[in-house]
Each structure stands twice: as C-alpha cells, then as structure tokens.
Design a protein around this motif. Structure first.
Motif, short mmCIF file in Angstrom:
data_model
loop_
_atom_site.label_atom_id
_atom_site.label_comp_id
_atom_site.label_asym_id
_atom_site.label_seq_id
_atom_site.Cartn_x
_atom_site.Cartn_y
_atom_site.Cartn_z
N ASN A 101 29.16 27.20 38.14
CA ASN A 101 29.96 28.40 37.84
C ASN A 101 29.73 29.48 38.88
OD1 ASN A 101 31.06 27.21 35.60
ND2 ASN A 101 29.66 28.17 34.16
N TRP A 102 28.47 29.66 39.29
CA TRP A 102 28.16 30.66 40.30
C TRP A 102 28.79 30.31 41.63
CZ3 TRP A 102 27.17 35.38 39.71
CH2 TRP A 102 26.51 35.82 38.57
N MET A 103 28.74 29.04 42.01
CA MET A 103 29.32 28.62 43.28
C MET A 103 30.82 28.89 43.30
SD MET A 103 27.17 25.14 44.01
CE MET A 103 28.13 24.66 45.42
N ILE A 104 31.48 28.62 42.19
CA ILE A 104 32.92 28.87 42.09
C ILE A 104 33.20 30.38 42.18
CG2 ILE A 104 34.92 28.79 40.54
CD1 ILE A 104 33.75 26.06 39.54
N ALA A 105 32.44 31.17 41.43
CA ALA A 105 32.66 32.62 41.42
C ALA A 105 32.43 33.23 42.80
CB ALA A 105 31.75 33.29 40.40
N ILE A 106 31.38 32.81 43.47
CA ILE A 106 31.08 33.35 44.80
C ILE A 106 32.14 32.90 45.80
CG2 ILE A 106 29.43 33.23 46.71
CD1 ILE A 106 27.21 33.25 44.54
N THR A 107 32.57 31.65 45.71
CA THR A 107 33.61 31.15 46.62
C THR A 107 34.90 31.94 46.45
OG1 THR A 107 32.66 28.93 46.56
CG2 THR A 107 34.94 29.11 47.29
N VAL A 108 35.29 32.19 45.21
CA VAL A 108 36.50 32.97 44.95
C VAL A 108 36.33 34.39 45.48
CG1 VAL A 108 37.93 33.97 43.12
CG2 VAL A 108 37.25 31.56 43.01
N ALA A 109 35.17 34.99 45.26
CA ALA A 109 34.93 36.35 45.74
C ALA A 109 35.01 36.41 47.26
CB ALA A 109 33.56 36.84 45.27
N VAL A 110 34.43 35.44 47.94
CA VAL A 110 34.47 35.41 49.41
C VAL A 110 35.90 35.20 49.89
CG1 VAL A 110 33.74 34.07 51.43
CG2 VAL A 110 32.07 34.71 49.70
N LEU A 111 36.65 34.31 49.22
CA LEU A 111 38.05 34.10 49.60
C LEU A 111 38.87 35.37 49.43
CD1 LEU A 111 38.77 30.54 48.18
CD2 LEU A 111 38.67 31.21 50.58
N TYR A 112 38.68 36.06 48.31
CA TYR A 112 39.38 37.33 48.09
C TYR A 112 39.01 38.32 49.18
CZ TYR A 112 41.29 36.38 43.41
OH TYR A 112 42.01 35.91 42.36
N LEU A 113 37.74 38.39 49.52
CA LEU A 113 37.29 39.31 50.55
C LEU A 113 37.93 38.97 51.90
CD1 LEU A 113 35.41 41.66 51.21
CD2 LEU A 113 33.61 40.00 51.68
N MET A 114 37.96 37.68 52.24
CA MET A 114 38.56 37.26 53.50
C MET A 114 40.06 37.57 53.53
SD MET A 114 36.56 33.65 54.16
CE MET A 114 37.86 33.02 55.18
N ILE A 115 40.76 37.31 52.44
CA ILE A 115 42.20 37.60 52.37
C ILE A 115 42.43 39.10 52.52
CG2 ILE A 115 44.20 37.65 50.82
CD1 ILE A 115 43.15 34.93 49.72
N SER A 116 41.59 39.90 51.89
CA SER A 116 41.73 41.35 51.98
C SER A 116 41.52 41.84 53.40
CB SER A 116 40.74 42.04 51.05
OG SER A 116 41.01 41.71 49.71
N VAL A 117 40.51 41.31 54.07
CA VAL A 117 40.22 41.72 55.44
C VAL A 117 41.35 41.29 56.38
CG1 VAL A 117 38.67 41.32 57.40
CG2 VAL A 117 37.73 41.81 55.14
#
Length: 146
Positions: A101-117
């Motif tokens: 669950n943590w790996m999924i949550a962190i992956t999604v957070a990083v993807l959102y961050l990358m998309i935002s940047v």
C-alpha cells in the motif's frame, strides 16, 4: 492439510452447535459464502481467521489442520507452536500488505508531483494527495519510534 477434510470438520461442528453458516460468518466477520467455500473444501480460511475459528468451534489448531477430531489431547507445546506459526504468518501478511500500500501511495504521489512539475499545473487534488502521503509517512515513522 486437506481442504475437503477440514471443510467437513467445520461443517460437522457447526451443525452440532446448531449454527448456520451465517452465524459463523457473522462471528468471524466474513461472508456466509466464505464459510460455504471452506465447508465444501474449495478454499481454506485466511491465516488471520484460524485462531478465532478454532475458538468458535471449540477445537484445536491441530485438529483443524488435520481435518478430524483427535481423541488424545494435543501436547500444549505443539499447540502453542502452531498458534505462534499462525500469528507470525498473519503478521507477515499484514506487513506485506502495508508495504505494498505504501509503495502504491508513494508511486502515485511521485507521479502527481512529476506531472505537476512537467505541466506547470498544480491541481489542488494533486497537492492534497502529496501532502497526505507525506503526512502518513511521517506519522507512521513517529508511531514506530514510540
């Protein structure tokens, strides 16, 4: 372990106790379909349900795994060992689910961050998601520490 024998034992004891599959399911927090699968030998109870199930049926873990009642009492040391194995297995499954669950949550957070940047757009939902993930990581770390 023979799922057919174990299922037959569960069904026999449940019927001796004049209980329905729904009664047993409610007590264990599962569906009556799950109890039906166990009794038909299609599946086996989750390791986290072993101890509550044997307590409910009034048998030992060894008897459940064998799929038959034993006339001679099982050595307490043997039963304790089985109980510890069940607990360790349940804890390991819980730990692996948490990590996943943590790996999924962190992956999604990083993807959102990358998309935002990359897009130069900071959607509020993305920011909330990132903040939430880091909040969870921080609180998990604090709880482990104390």
């Amino acid at each position: 372990m023979n799922a057919q024998k174990t299922g037959s034992l569960i069904a026999a004891i449940r019927k001796e106790q004049n209980r329905t599959q729904q009664d047993l399911a409610n007590e264990l927090g599962v569906s009556s379909a799950a109890v039906s699968k166990w009794e038909r030998g299609i599946g086996f109870p989750d390791v986290s349900l072993i101890e509550p199930l044997v307590a409910s049926l009034g048998i030992t873990i060894a008897e459940l795994f064998k799929g038959e009642r034993t006339e001679n009492s099982v050595d307490n040391e043997y039963e304790s060992l089985l109980s510890n194995v069940v607990k360790v297995s349940a804890n390991e499954i819980t730990r692996k689910k948490k990590i996943t669950n943590w790996m999924i949550a962190i992956t999604v957070a990083v993807l959102y961050l990358m998309i935002s940047v990359i897009s130069h757009k900071w959607e509020i939902t993305w920011v909330v998601w990132i903040v939430y993930c880091f909040y969870r990581i921080f609180t998990e770390y604090i709880y482990k520490k104390y």
